[in-house]
Design a protein around this motif. Structure first.
Motif, PDB file in Angstrom:
ATOM      1  N   PRO A   9       8.626   6.582  -1.257  1.00 47.77           N
ATOM      2  CA  PRO A   9       7.809   5.412  -1.569  1.00 47.77           C
ATOM      3  C   PRO A   9       6.526   5.408  -0.725  1.00 47.77           C
ATOM      4  O   PRO A   9       6.532   5.882   0.408  1.00 47.77           O
ATOM      5  N   TYR A  10       5.457   4.869  -1.306  1.00 46.43           N
ATOM      6  CA  TYR A  10       4.233   4.689  -0.517  1.00 46.43           C
ATOM      7  C   TYR A  10       3.406   3.522  -1.065  1.00 46.43           C
ATOM      8  O   TYR A  10       3.544   3.143  -2.226  1.00 46.43           O
ATOM      9  N   PHE A  11       2.581   2.991  -0.174  1.00 43.86           N
ATOM     10  CA  PHE A  11       1.604   1.978  -0.574  1.00 43.86           C
ATOM     11  C   PHE A  11       0.268   2.666  -0.799  1.00 43.86           C
ATOM     12  O   PHE A  11      -0.109   3.533   0.007  1.00 43.86           O
ATOM     13  N   MET A  12      -0.444   2.275  -1.828  1.00 43.18           N
ATOM     14  CA  MET A  12      -1.794   2.790  -2.060  1.00 43.18           C
ATOM     15  C   MET A  12      -2.751   1.602  -2.137  1.00 43.18           C
ATOM     16  O   MET A  12      -2.695   0.790  -3.061  1.00 43.18           O
ATOM     17  N   ILE A  13      -3.602   1.517  -1.131  1.00 37.82           N
ATOM     18  CA  ILE A  13      -4.627   0.452  -1.111  1.00 37.82           C
ATOM     19  C   ILE A  13      -5.854   0.995  -1.827  1.00 37.82           C
ATOM     20  O   ILE A  13      -6.282   2.116  -1.554  1.00 37.82           O
ATOM     21  N   ASN A  14      -6.415   0.221  -2.718  1.00 33.96           N
ATOM     22  CA  ASN A  14      -7.581   0.670  -3.476  1.00 33.96           C
ATOM     23  C   ASN A  14      -8.845   0.014  -2.885  1.00 33.96           C
ATOM     24  O   ASN A  14      -9.030  -1.199  -2.977  1.00 33.96           O
ATOM     25  N   GLU A  15      -9.686   0.837  -2.279  1.00 31.67           N
ATOM     26  CA  GLU A  15     -10.870   0.303  -1.580  1.00 31.67           C
ATOM     27  C   GLU A  15     -11.817  -0.433  -2.536  1.00 31.67           C
ATOM     28  O   GLU A  15     -12.381  -1.472  -2.190  1.00 31.67           O
ATOM     29  N   LYS A 260      20.820  -2.500 -18.360  1.00 31.23           N
ATOM     30  CA  LYS A 260      20.446  -1.235 -17.709  1.00 31.23           C
ATOM     31  C   LYS A 260      19.703  -1.552 -16.415  1.00 31.23           C
ATOM     32  O   LYS A 260      18.789  -2.391 -16.411  1.00 31.23           O
ATOM     33  N   THR A 261      20.081  -0.878 -15.345  1.00 29.05           N
ATOM     34  CA  THR A 261      19.351  -1.025 -14.081  1.00 29.05           C
ATOM     35  C   THR A 261      18.780   0.325 -13.683  1.00 29.05           C
ATOM     36  O   THR A 261      19.522   1.313 -13.571  1.00 29.05           O
ATOM     37  N   ALA A 262      17.454   0.342 -13.471  1.00 28.84           N
ATOM     38  CA  ALA A 262      16.812   1.538 -12.908  1.00 28.84           C
ATOM     39  C   ALA A 262      16.753   1.335 -11.403  1.00 28.84           C
ATOM     40  O   ALA A 262      16.125   0.389 -10.923  1.00 28.84           O
ATOM     41  N   ILE A 263      17.442   2.189 -10.663  1.00 25.18           N
ATOM     42  CA  ILE A 263      17.459   2.062  -9.200  1.00 25.18           C
ATOM     43  C   ILE A 263      16.305   2.884  -8.642  1.00 25.18           C
ATOM     44  O   ILE A 263      16.161   4.075  -8.974  1.00 25.18           O
ATOM     45  N   VAL A 264      15.463   2.247  -7.838  1.00 29.71           N
ATOM     46  CA  VAL A 264      14.296   2.934  -7.278  1.00 29.71           C
ATOM     47  C   VAL A 264      14.492   3.148  -5.775  1.00 29.71           C
ATOM     48  O   VAL A 264      15.321   2.478  -5.138  1.00 29.71           O
ATOM     49  N   ASN A 265      13.713   4.069  -5.202  1.00 27.35           N
ATOM     50  CA  ASN A 265      13.916   4.425  -3.787  1.00 27.35           C
ATOM     51  C   ASN A 265      13.161   3.484  -2.847  1.00 27.35           C
ATOM     52  O   ASN A 265      12.386   3.896  -1.992  1.00 27.35           O
ATOM     53  N   SER A 266      13.393   2.205  -3.045  1.00 27.45           N
ATOM     54  CA  SER A 266      12.798   1.179  -2.209  1.00 27.45           C
ATOM     55  C   SER A 266      13.668  -0.057  -2.374  1.00 27.45           C
ATOM     56  O   SER A 266      14.561  -0.078  -3.227  1.00 27.45           O
ATOM     57  N   PRO A 345       7.929   3.326   3.506  1.00 25.88           N
ATOM     58  CA  PRO A 345       6.792   3.799   2.699  1.00 25.88           C
ATOM     59  C   PRO A 345       5.609   4.198   3.589  1.00 25.88           C
ATOM     60  O   PRO A 345       5.291   3.498   4.560  1.00 25.88           O
ATOM     61  N   ALA A 346       4.978   5.309   3.255  1.00 27.20           N
ATOM     62  CA  ALA A 346       3.723   5.681   3.908  1.00 27.20           C
ATOM     63  C   ALA A 346       2.634   4.730   3.408  1.00 27.20           C
ATOM     64  O   ALA A 346       2.831   4.015   2.421  1.00 27.20           O
ATOM     65  N   ILE A 347       1.510   4.713   4.104  1.00 24.54           N
ATOM     66  CA  ILE A 347       0.412   3.840   3.683  1.00 24.54           C
ATOM     67  C   ILE A 347      -0.841   4.694   3.502  1.00 24.54           C
ATOM     68  O   ILE A 347      -1.281   5.376   4.439  1.00 24.54           O
ATOM     69  N   PHE A 348      -1.391   4.647   2.286  1.00 27.46           N
ATOM     70  CA  PHE A 348      -2.602   5.417   1.964  1.00 27.46           C
ATOM     71  C   PHE A 348      -3.689   4.472   1.477  1.00 27.46           C
ATOM     72  O   PHE A 348      -3.408   3.350   1.035  1.00 27.46           O
ATOM     73  N   CYS A 349      -4.906   4.960   1.553  1.00 31.13           N
ATOM     74  CA  CYS A 349      -6.022   4.209   0.966  1.00 31.13           C
ATOM     75  C   CYS A 349      -6.823   5.146   0.082  1.00 31.13           C
ATOM     76  O   CYS A 349      -7.206   6.240   0.521  1.00 31.13           O
ATOM     77  N   GLN A 350      -7.021   4.727  -1.159  1.00 29.14           N
ATOM     78  CA  GLN A 350      -7.912   5.491  -2.049  1.00 29.14           C
ATOM     79  C   GLN A 350      -9.314   4.941  -1.863  1.00 29.14           C
ATOM     80  O   GLN A 350      -9.611   3.785  -2.184  1.00 29.14           O
ATOM     81  N   ARG A 351     -10.173   5.756  -1.256  1.00 28.59           N
ATOM     82  CA  ARG A 351     -11.530   5.325  -0.958  1.00 28.59           C
ATOM     83  C   ARG A 351     -12.378   5.319  -2.228  1.00 28.59           C
ATOM     84  O   ARG A 351     -12.003   5.916  -3.242  1.00 28.59           O
ATOM     85  N   VAL A 352     -13.530   4.688  -2.151  1.00 26.69           N
ATOM     86  CA  VAL A 352     -14.390   4.550  -3.325  1.00 26.69           C
ATOM     87  C   VAL A 352     -14.776   5.919  -3.888  1.00 26.69           C
ATOM     88  O   VAL A 352     -14.877   6.093  -5.102  1.00 26.69           O
TER      89      VAL A 352
END
Ligand code: PLP
Length: 377
Positions: A9-15, A260-266, A345-352
């Motif tokens: 899992p990861y977070f993606m921040i959108n700049e 139906k349950t979809a189990i996610v890794n979070s 979860p890792a934390i990433f940022c997608q820059r402009v």
């Protein structure tokens, strides 16, 4: 680095989305004269403060470490507030903050001598009115401990403080409802406010919501500030960071027991706690209102009722498929925990410019260290 190479899992921040919110903050400041301090309790991911700093005036806090973090990583004005300070806390933060706001008159009289000459002194007032969807988040709830009520105020207190803070909104998207609260404050406390230098109106004003009438809010704030001769502040958290960030997860299993349950890794309990606390379902980017394939998006924690939402998809989900849990920034990364030993979860940022920047990654050593170190004698 491509999105497809990242391990969930990861977070993606959108700049770009963050800047769009910040441009609205700029518009509000320009038409009202209000100063804006970021509420670190909502969002403290200081790896993107370079984006936020040019737009806002500083930070506000809810505990001693947030004061220090705001001072060290954001700068500008640092407001310190806590529901309860120990004497040591006050000693620590007084030299780091510009304003120190006490929650009660007893805290004010116990600790003010430690702050005088170092920071501007304030008191939180409770106007007894609010705009909040849930009682849990309602500062004006019965027996509230948050701020001093009008009928408990020592009238002389206003000669000994520089400012006050009110916080009475939670995700308020209705400008007229906010103006009604503003009028109530002006009527109830107007004479006392006239004696002060500054008034903070707290957070919870959702001025970045699509269609929000920012100019109307700005005019109301300007009039209030002029009427009482004060510098006004707002303490936005969610409004700044709303809809900027996805929590990206992978479907690891699909089970069926009536649904139906979809189990996610979070798990909500570890990675998106407010979904659980406020019982507010998350939304999934890949879902479709008209889809005929319904799933519970289930957490991989041990808590029986731990699920992100129930939602529909156009096509059946498959094990290994990624899902984007939207709007996962506010009150989320600040509340991460290691429950069940799940991968953080890792934390990433997608820059402009499209570049993906890594802001944080966590491993087993971080988990282990959060629990114990060898006995430290
Ligand atoms: C005193 C205070 N200020 C500001 C905020 C930030 O509120 P929001 O993130 O809803 O804007 C809060 C949230 O609880 C708060 O308690």
């Amino acid at each position: 680095m491509q999105n497809s190479e990242l391990k969930t899992p990861y977070f993606m921040i959108n700049e770009e989305k963050l800047i769009a919110n910040l441009e609205k903050a700029k518009q509000l400041k320009a038409c009202s004269g209000v100063k804006l301090v970021l509420a670190l309790k909502c969002f403290s991911t200081w790896g993107v403060f370079d984006v936020i700093k040019p737009y806002l005036d500083g930070t506000t806090s809810s505990g001693p470490y947030e004061v220090r973090l705001g001072h060290e990583t954001f700068g500008g004005e640092t407001h310190a507030y806590s529901v309860g300070y120990t004497e040591d806390d006050v000693k620590e933060v007084a030299g780091l903050c510009d304003k120190l706001i006490f929650n009660s008159q007893s805290q004010l009289s116990a600790h003010r001598h430690l702050v005088e000459g170092k920071a501007s002194i304030g008191l939180r007032l409770n106007p007894g009115v609010s705009y909040a969807g849930q009682d849990l988040a309602n500062p004006a709830r019965e027996f509230s401990r948050l701020g001093v009520q009008a009928d408990h105020l020592d009238p002389t207190v206003f000669d000994t403080i520089d400012g006050v803070m009110f916080h009475m909104n939670c995700e308020n998207k209705d400008v007229d409802a906010f103006i009604t609260l503003l009028d109530a404050i002006s009527t109830q406390f107007g004479e006392q406010l006239d004696k002060l230098d500054w008034v903070s109106l707290g957070g919870g004003v959702f001025f970045t919501w699509p269609g929000y009438d920012i100019d109307k809010l700005g005019q109301a704030l300007k009039q209030f500030a002029e009427k009482h001769g004060v510098q006004l502040y707002l303490e936005p958290g969610e409004a700044i960071i709303t809809k900027t960030t996805d929590l990206v997860v992978t479907v690891v299993d699909i089970v069926e027991n009536g649904m139906k349950t979809a189990i996610v890794n979070s798990a909500t309990e570890a990675h998106r706690l407010d979904t659980l606390i406020y019982n507010e379902p998350a939304s999934i980017r890949e879902a479709s209102d008209n889809g005929s394939h319904e799933y519970v998006i289930g957490s991989c924690s041990c808590l029986a009722g731990d699920q992100f939402c129930v939602t529909q998809f156009e096509h059946p989900l498959a094990i290994g498929q990624q899902l984007h849990i939207e709007d996962s920034a506010g009150y989320t990364m600040v509340k991460l925990n290691w429950f069940n030993g799940l991968k953080m979860p890792a934390i990433f940022c997608q820059r402009v410019d499209g570049r993906i920047q890594t802001l944080n990654e966590f491993g087993y050593d971080d988990f282990k260290r959060s629990l114990s170190q060898w006995p430290i004698d």
